[in-house]
Each structure stands twice: as C-alpha cells, then as structure tokens.
Motif scaffolding. Structure first.
Motif, PDB file in Angstrom:
ATOM      1  N   LEU A 283       8.584  18.261  16.951  1.00 46.34           N
ATOM      2  CA  LEU A 283       7.660  17.552  16.058  1.00 46.34           C
ATOM      3  C   LEU A 283       6.896  16.514  16.858  1.00 46.34           C
ATOM      4  O   LEU A 283       7.447  15.873  17.748  1.00 46.34           O
ATOM      5  CB  LEU A 283       8.442  16.878  14.921  1.00 46.34           C
ATOM      6  CG  LEU A 283       7.643  16.059  13.897  1.00 46.34           C
ATOM      7  CD1 LEU A 283       6.742  16.962  13.070  1.00 46.34           C
ATOM      8  CD2 LEU A 283       8.589  15.287  12.973  1.00 46.34           C
ATOM      9  N   ILE A 284       5.617  16.356  16.549  1.00 41.08           N
ATOM     10  CA  ILE A 284       4.781  15.334  17.181  1.00 41.08           C
ATOM     11  C   ILE A 284       4.332  14.359  16.098  1.00 41.08           C
ATOM     12  O   ILE A 284       3.823  14.760  15.050  1.00 41.08           O
ATOM     13  CB  ILE A 284       3.551  15.957  17.854  1.00 41.08           C
ATOM     14  CG1 ILE A 284       3.979  16.924  18.957  1.00 41.08           C
ATOM     15  CG2 ILE A 284       2.639  14.871  18.433  1.00 41.08           C
ATOM     16  CD1 ILE A 284       2.829  17.732  19.523  1.00 41.08           C
ATOM     17  N   ILE A 285       4.532  13.069  16.362  1.00 42.43           N
ATOM     18  CA  ILE A 285       4.017  12.022  15.470  1.00 42.43           C
ATOM     19  C   ILE A 285       2.949  11.272  16.253  1.00 42.43           C
ATOM     20  O   ILE A 285       3.224  10.710  17.312  1.00 42.43           O
ATOM     21  CB  ILE A 285       5.128  11.040  15.031  1.00 42.43           C
ATOM     22  CG1 ILE A 285       6.228  11.794  14.266  1.00 42.43           C
ATOM     23  CG2 ILE A 285       4.536   9.942  14.151  1.00 42.43           C
ATOM     24  CD1 ILE A 285       7.368  10.899  13.813  1.00 42.43           C
ATOM     25  N   SER A 286       1.716  11.299  15.753  1.00 45.54           N
ATOM     26  CA  SER A 286       0.627  10.662  16.491  1.00 45.54           C
ATOM     27  C   SER A 286      -0.156   9.735  15.586  1.00 45.54           C
ATOM     28  O   SER A 286      -0.205   9.923  14.371  1.00 45.54           O
ATOM     29  CB  SER A 286      -0.312  11.719  17.081  1.00 45.54           C
ATOM     30  OG  SER A 286      -0.949  12.431  16.060  1.00 45.54           O
ATOM     31  N   ASP A 287      -0.770   8.747  16.232  1.00 51.39           N
ATOM     32  CA  ASP A 287      -1.627   7.825  15.504  1.00 51.39           C
ATOM     33  C   ASP A 287      -3.007   8.448  15.378  1.00 51.39           C
ATOM     34  O   ASP A 287      -3.541   8.995  16.330  1.00 51.39           O
ATOM     35  CB  ASP A 287      -1.736   6.488  16.249  1.00 51.39           C
ATOM     36  CG  ASP A 287      -2.351   5.426  15.371  1.00 51.39           C
ATOM     37  OD1 ASP A 287      -3.563   5.509  15.138  1.00 51.39           O
ATOM     38  OD2 ASP A 287      -1.615   4.542  14.915  1.00 51.39           O
ATOM     39  N   CYS A 288      -3.597   8.345  14.171  1.00 53.11           N
ATOM     40  CA  CYS A 288      -4.890   8.995  13.936  1.00 53.11           C
ATOM     41  C   CYS A 288      -5.997   8.395  14.793  1.00 53.11           C
ATOM     42  O   CYS A 288      -7.053   8.988  14.938  1.00 53.11           O
ATOM     43  CB  CYS A 288      -5.266   8.873  12.458  1.00 53.11           C
ATOM     44  SG  CYS A 288      -6.639   9.929  11.971  1.00 53.11           S
ATOM     45  N   ALA A 289      -5.786   7.214  15.372  1.00 51.29           N
ATOM     46  CA  ALA A 289      -6.825   6.543  16.143  1.00 51.29           C
ATOM     47  C   ALA A 289      -7.039   7.169  17.515  1.00 51.29           C
ATOM     48  O   ALA A 289      -8.006   6.877  18.189  1.00 51.29           O
ATOM     49  CB  ALA A 289      -6.476   5.069  16.328  1.00 51.29           C
ATOM     50  N   MET A 290      -6.129   8.050  17.972  1.00 50.78           N
ATOM     51  CA  MET A 290      -6.263   8.603  19.317  1.00 50.78           C
ATOM     52  C   MET A 290      -7.505   9.484  19.390  1.00 50.78           C
ATOM     53  O   MET A 290      -7.899  10.140  18.439  1.00 50.78           O
ATOM     54  CB  MET A 290      -5.033   9.409  19.699  1.00 50.78           C
ATOM     55  CG  MET A 290      -4.806  10.686  18.898  1.00 50.78           C
ATOM     56  SD  MET A 290      -3.351  11.549  19.461  1.00 50.78           S
ATOM     57  CE  MET A 290      -3.396  12.991  18.402  1.00 50.78           C
ATOM     58  N   LYS A 291      -8.137   9.505  20.568  1.00 49.27           N
ATOM     59  CA  LYS A 291      -9.340  10.290  20.793  1.00 49.27           C
ATOM     60  C   LYS A 291      -9.121  11.194  21.999  1.00 49.27           C
ATOM     61  O   LYS A 291      -8.441  10.837  22.942  1.00 49.27           O
ATOM     62  CB  LYS A 291     -10.556   9.382  21.027  1.00 49.27           C
ATOM     63  CG  LYS A 291     -10.936   8.551  19.808  1.00 49.27           C
ATOM     64  CD  LYS A 291     -12.154   7.726  20.106  1.00 49.27           C
ATOM     65  CE  LYS A 291     -12.548   6.881  18.888  1.00 49.27           C
ATOM     66  NZ  LYS A 291     -13.720   6.047  19.152  1.00 49.27           N
ATOM     67  N   GLY A 292      -9.772  12.357  21.943  1.00 48.26           N
ATOM     68  CA  GLY A 292      -9.713  13.257  23.083  1.00 48.26           C
ATOM     69  C   GLY A 292      -8.435  14.038  23.192  1.00 48.26           C
ATOM     70  O   GLY A 292      -8.188  14.678  24.217  1.00 48.26           O
ATOM     71  N   ILE A 293      -7.563  13.988  22.194  1.00 52.75           N
ATOM     72  CA  ILE A 293      -6.291  14.715  22.253  1.00 52.75           C
ATOM     73  C   ILE A 293      -6.259  15.736  21.125  1.00 52.75           C
ATOM     74  O   ILE A 293      -6.291  15.387  19.961  1.00 52.75           O
ATOM     75  CB  ILE A 293      -5.082  13.767  22.114  1.00 52.75           C
ATOM     76  CG1 ILE A 293      -5.066  12.762  23.259  1.00 52.75           C
ATOM     77  CG2 ILE A 293      -3.779  14.558  22.105  1.00 52.75           C
ATOM     78  CD1 ILE A 293      -3.942  11.759  23.167  1.00 52.75           C
ATOM     79  N   SER A 294      -6.241  16.992  21.463  1.00 47.60           N
ATOM     80  CA  SER A 294      -6.031  18.056  20.499  1.00 47.60           C
ATOM     81  C   SER A 294      -4.647  18.614  20.756  1.00 47.60           C
ATOM     82  O   SER A 294      -4.392  19.237  21.783  1.00 47.60           O
ATOM     83  CB  SER A 294      -7.092  19.154  20.667  1.00 47.60           C
ATOM     84  OG  SER A 294      -6.751  20.247  19.869  1.00 47.60           O
TER      85      SER A 294
END
Length: 540
Positions: free
Chosen positions: A50-61
């Motif tokens: 599972l990956i938990i990421s912050d929506c603010a990140m850019k350039g990461i798909s």
C-alpha cells in the motif's frame, strides 16, 4: 498472518504527521520516501502492499513508478491524503490505472486505520479477481444506460461476497431514495422518503455510516412486507458517498448463498468496491440527467413551435379577414367627419376614428412584418418634406393628444428640408413611436419630436421623446423583438400586439438604418432612428 508493508510518500516532509509511527503501532511495516527517486528505490527493494501519499506531491505517478520498479505489482493501491482545496490535484495523483482512496484532512487515527485496513483488503480482493478489473472497464463504456450499469455493478458486488439479493438506491432531486437496480426487478423505481421515515436506508443516508442488522425480523425499522422478501435474518446497508463525503445513495445486501450471516468483512469488501465505483455512478447519473433534460427541452421546443404556429395562423386570419371590413368602417367614419355635428357628437366621432385608425395600424404592422420576414416587401422611394411629414403625423394623432392633455413640441433642423425614403413606412414608424409616447406618458405630459442632420454619420436623425415611466435596461433590446414587451407590472401596457416596435425596427433596417432607445426608469424614453441619405436616382 502476513505483515503488510506500507510506503508513506511526503514530498514536503511535513504533511503526513506521525503516520509511520501509527502504522507501526497497528502492526504494519512502514517505509518513507520524499521524492520520486526514493519511491522508486523503495519499490525495487521491498514488496509494498500500500502507498499513502500526500496529494500535494508533483511529478510522481505511482502507476509509472511501479512499472519502472519492474516488479509484479497488481493492482497498485494508493491512499491519498487531501482536502477540499486540493480537489483538482486528485486527478493528477490518481491518473493511469491506479486504485486510489481519498482520506480527508485533518484525518483522525480511527479513520486512517479503518481506511488502511479496507484498502489492503480491497487490494487482496482485486489481486485475486482480474475479472473485476475487466468489468469495471465495461461499466465505464458508453454503450450502457445507467440502469444497465447499476444492474451489472449489483451483480458483480453480490458475487464478491457470495450474496443472493441486493439493491442499489440513489437519491433523486428531492433527496429521497429511488431503487435503480435490484435482484427483484419489480422493485426498480420504488421510492423511499427520507424525512419522517424510520427505515434502515433513511438512517444510513442521514448518518452517513453503514449498518449491519443481525436480526431484521425483530427490527421495527423493517415492515412486514420487507421482512417477507428476505430468506435470512440479517441485512447490510452501506452508504454510497461521493468524493465530497455526500451520501448520494445506499447499497443494500441480504441472503448469502451459503446461508451464513453477513460479516464485518463483507461490509469492508462492499465499502471498498463502492468507493472505487462511486465516480462512475455519479458520471452515469449526470449523463442520464442531461439526456432527460435534452428530451424535456425537445418536447418543450415542439410545444413552443406548435404555439408559434397557432399565433401565426391567428395573425394570418386577422390580417386577411379583418383588414377589409375595418378599412370600410374607418372610411365611413371619415365621411361622417364632414357632417356638421354637435361638439359632444364630434368628440365621440373623433374618438371612434382614432380607435379605428389605431386598430388598422396594428393590422398593417402585422402585414408588413410578415412581408418583410418573407422578403416580399419592396420599398417605394420618394422625395418628401420632413417638416410636412411630422406636422401631418401630429394631425393624425390629435384626438389622442387631446384626450391625454398632452403638449407635442417639434424641433426641426432648418437644414433638413427633403429626404428620399419610403414615405409611407417612415410615416408609420413615426406614428407608432408618437402613439407609444403619448399613450405611456403621464396625463398632461410633454412629447417632443426632433429631426436633424447627423453630420457624423451623414444620416437623417429623428427622435421621439416622452416623460413617461421609462424602460428598464433589461427590456431595451427585447421591446424591438417580435411580440417582445416590457413587463406588464411595470409598463401598464394594454391593447398591444407586441409588433409595433418590431415593425419600426424592420422598416428602419430595410432602409439600411438603425433604431434604438435611450431610457431610464421614471426618466422617460428617447427613441432614435437614423436613415441614410438616398440619392434621387433611387426614385427611378
């Protein structure tokens, strides 16, 4: 039991709070990364569930990173922490084929743990059932109606938890629930009210939480007819929430095929399934609403066309059947004007003549408008004296002027003598404008007719001013349209066809001229039209 590995991605290194520690306390293995390069490294070195990421990140798909990691991640599951201000960023974070869950900030530990648990369970389910992925693709197709899509969704979801019966209910425009899909198709279309109802579905809508009823036959929220529909004694109702957390419907399930009770795990699986397809449901519902609105507008348009045809038929009848008799009446009344009459009789006759002429003018307006619309009106140019034209118009409206106690003033440029135009049409334009000015002015008011040569446009400019109520700005274009009138509550307009100013506009424009109004409420109106200079060669 397998220990799941969770990767926490935070490009700003301060937006995910104490997530790693919470995850470790809950028995998960936690990894962290703050850039695309670090994410790729972690994915290559570890099997991440599972990956938990912050929506603010850019350039990461996430999906592309999983492909670059060259490891069999199927399907990729991701939880995105977001808030309302970052709604647009969800799309960039959830592109490709990623399966993204959204957790609103500020998040609470209980919600986080529950979302992580549901996401992992859902991931396990999807990894074992590739058929689900194919079906979701079919549901996104354009070839199915909303009911067909929902029926497929219902069948698929029931298969996942081995249930036999269920239904999907969506809220209508009034906020009540309507069954859109059901195992018993005869229930489709049944409506359930929310306010004042004590049903399970109404409770779920109001509270936004799922409910698992273990003994439905003993629950007072189920009616005897509802209890008779179920084989087993338990019932699951899960809310369908959109990305803003608004409940747009409910998902009902009962009667497992193996006779067992519905469990908490079934609730988790169903909730996960719904969270993934809710956007599809909303889009399909929006499409259906738009199609329904299109159909409604099409029917309304047909009705309006039929009404317009009725009005056109009525106009034709008035023009052709009333013009002749009315002309005879006005002609005979005019003959009576040469007879010696008493003062009171003379006044009555003048009023009758004026009324007849007004009615005949309305009919002629309709006739000319029709001819101009059909392109059949030919202008008859002639040279005429502008001053004589205006004086003649005032003479024709003297009865109405006297009745209203009006003062009509003329201001004519001494440089304007003769002009070339269709005298009959221009005369009727001025009569229409003068009649309106007198009729809609205050008793004992003042009307002014002006004529001058406009040196800037090199055209004849004519104006009719009054001191009436004026015309609101929002109606100043509409009054020149066919059947367009000022709101009756404002203008006190009566006995009008709504074609007088339409005739004026079309007659002026037929001369390649322009007409408009300048007005303000309680400041009177100023109707202005321009006529281009025609060469005398137009007479031949």
């Amino acid at each position: 039991m397998k220990k799941h590995t969770i990767l926490v991605v935070d490009t700003q290194q301060d937006r995910t709070g104490g997530l790693p520690k919470i995850l470790r306390d809950e028995g998960y293995s936690s990894l962290t990364a703050s850039s695309a390069k670090e994410v790729l490294k972690k994915l290559k070195e570890n099997h991440v569930d599972l990956i938990i990421s912050d929506c603010a990140m850019k350039g990461i798909s996430v999906n592309k990173l999983l492909e670059r990691a060259e490891k069999p991640y199927s399907p990729p599951i991701c939880i995105i922490l977001t808030d309302e201000q970052e709604a647009e960023k969800r799309l960039s974070a959830a592109n490709g084929n990623e399966y993204c869950w959204f957790l609103s900030k500020p998040w609470e530990r209980e919600n986080l743990v529950l979302t992580v648990r549901n996401a992992l369970k859902y991931g396990e389910l999807l990894s074992k059932n590739e058929t689900l992925l194919e079906t979701v693709g079919v549901l996104a197709a354009k070839d199915f109606s909303l009911e067909e899509k929902l029926q497929r969704i219902l069948q698929l979801s029931l298969q996942q938890i081995n249930a036999e019966r269920g239904s999907i209910m969506l809220r209508d425009k009034q906020g009540d629930l309507v069954i859109k899909a059901a195992s018993r198709k005869r229930l489709i279309g049944v409506k359930q009210f929310i306010e004042g109802e004590n049903s399970v579905s109404a409770w779920v809508v109001k509270n936004g939480k799922p409910i698992l009823v273990e003994h439905s036959k003993e629950d007072p929220r189920f009616t005897p007819s509802e209890k008779a529909l179920y084989k087993t004694d338990n019932f699951l109702c899960v809310p369908i929430k959109n990305e803003k957390g608004v409940v747009i419907g409910v998902f009902n399930v009962t009667d497992k095929r193996d006779g067992r009770s519905i469990t908490q795990e079934d609730e988790i699986i169903l909730s996960g399934f719904i969270s993934r397809i809710v956007m599809l449901i909303e889009n399909a519902q929006l499409k259906e609403d738009l199609e329904e609105e299109r159909r409604r507008l099409k029917i309304k348009n047909k009705e309006l066309l039929a009404l317009e045809q009725m009005r056109e038929d009525l106009i034709n009848m008035i023009i052709h059947d009333l013009k002749g008799p009315l002309g005879e009446i006005t002609a005979n009344l005019d003959l009576l004007s040469y007879v010696q009459l008493e003062s009171q009789d003379r006044e009555c006759l003048d009023t009758a003549i004026q009324g007849g002429e007004n009615l005949l003018r309305m009919i002629l307006n309709m006739l000319v408008v029709r001819k101009m619309e059909d392109g059949k009106l030919k202008l008859h140019y002639e040279e005429f004296d502008v001053c004589e034209l205006i004086e003649g118009i005032i003479g024709k409206t003297k009865t109405l002027i006297k009745q209203k106690g009006m003062e009509v003033k003329t201001v004519i440029d001494e440089n304007v003598f003769a002009w070339v135009a269709d005298r009959s049409l221009i005369e009727r334009v001025l009569i229409n404008l003068l009649n309106n000015a007198i009729r809609y002015s205050h008793q004992g008011g003042k009307v002014e007719i002006r004529s001058r040569y406009n040196h800037k446009s090199k055209q004849l400019q004519m104006e009719v001013r009054d001191n009436g109520k004026g015309i609101p700005r929002e109606f100043q274009q509409k009054i020149f349209e066919k059947f367009g009138q000022v709101d009756a509550d404002f203008s006190d307009r009566k006995n009008s066809t709504g074609l007088g100013l339409t005739f004026c506009r079309m007659a002026v424009e037929a001369h390649q001229g322009k007409i408009w109004v300048e007005s303000g409420e309680e400041k009177g109106s100023r109707f202005i039209f321009l006529l281009p200079l025609m060469q005398k060669s137009a007479l031949t």
